[in-house]
Design an enzyme around this catalytic site. Sequence first.
Site: not given
Ligand code: PGA
Ligand code: ZN
Length: 430
Positions: A44, A157, A166, A209, A246, A287, A314, A339, A367-369, A390
């Site tokens: 995302s 996800h 999330e 995740e 999130d 978030e 984010d 990130k 992190h990332r997904s 996170k």
């Molecule tokens: P993404 O999701 O790594 O798929 O962007 C994580 C987030 O949105 O925080």
């Molecule tokens: Zn996010």
Amino acid sequence: MSNQYEITKVRALEILDSRGNPTLQVEVFTRGGRGLGMVPSGASTGEHEAVELRDGDATRYAGKGVLTAVSNVEKEIAKPLIGLDCREQAKIDEILISIDGTPNKSRLGANAILGVSLAVATAAARCKNQPLYRHLRSQKQYVLPVPMLNIINGAKHAGNQLAIQEFHVMPVGFTDFLEALQAGVEIYHILKEVLVKRYGAAAKNIGDEGGFAPPMTESREAFDAILYSIEEAGYTPEKEIVLAIDAAASEFYTNNRYLIDGHQLTSAELSDYYHRMCKEYPLFSIEDPFSENDFDSFATLTKRVGEQVQVVGDDLFVSNPERIQRGIDIGAGNALLLKVNQIGTLTEAIQAADLAATNQYGVVVSHRSGETEDTFIADLAVALSCGQIKTGAPARSDRTAKYNRLIEIHHELGSNARFAGSSFRFPLTG
Ligand code: PGA
Ligand code: ZN
């Protein structure tokens, strides 16, 4: 006399991330040791993120190969770095940015650039024979972060109908990181049983995740199941465990409306919705409550709930100092999700965190997904003493690798670290 910090070789490989997609591993060799960086990848993603370069060659990995980025590391980036001192992170990151020459790192790829940037840092830590967090920021006392454990996955996800991406528990009411993590893990296991009882065996399937992806349609079902599990596990909601989400709202935003829980809401109605959730549940962090360009709605919600509740940007900020400053100027959000791959170099990521922190914004290292076994972000969260990390559910090695690294740091630092606990938003000032 040879200099142990001198970069002698830079090499890259195409490896796989936790979703089975290609990503980069970069190695930076010095006389004093080798540094390694692996690059994560989002699903995302924010539209203003630095650009992840994919080959687009449909004959390999459905176009997702990263051989062009690998070649960019070896053919364009490596040579100008040979002979440089790996401790000069800012100078090296500056060189990477200038070789690329675009504002969003689209020519060489933010993935190519980030892999090198991270590997330079880990090489320097190795050469100095220091733990990475200490190399990144040398301090007497560190703060260990509250883990935001993503225990129910939705949206992009997962394969369920949840609009919110999330649902986290944050174990805040504990004296140290180990106790907090243990509480989170126990809740995760009880939640699994609760979900199977309520929704059948398929409810224990997990999302990207590591959180469960039960066949729920409404956010309340997720909040209720989590709250029940906290109590079943013997913990006290709010005092010991708070909730966080999130929303990743850009993903359920079309034609000026947010499609959530079967309703089409305006941003004002969605704001009311969050307000209600914060009243009914111990929800203390939200978030991306609105779409990624709606700074104004972020500001309105922050004004309304920001005293009590953390409002995290984010996709709004994409770890980009310019966008963070724009948010600060109008009070949009009160925390940054950091990130490293959104911005593409370590130096810029740390600048983003510092900009947020000096303006009384909270900072969550994330992190990332799509992840790897790389644990860089665990050290980064400790180095910044930002108070929050996170990094998914306490399941699957791509997620637990980071928690395991924090366990190691907890033991290593002993009394030279304290747990952020309930001061997670402002761990240094309380
Ligand atoms: P993404 O999701 O790594 O798929 O962007 C994580 C987030 O949105 O925080
Ligand atoms: Zn996010």
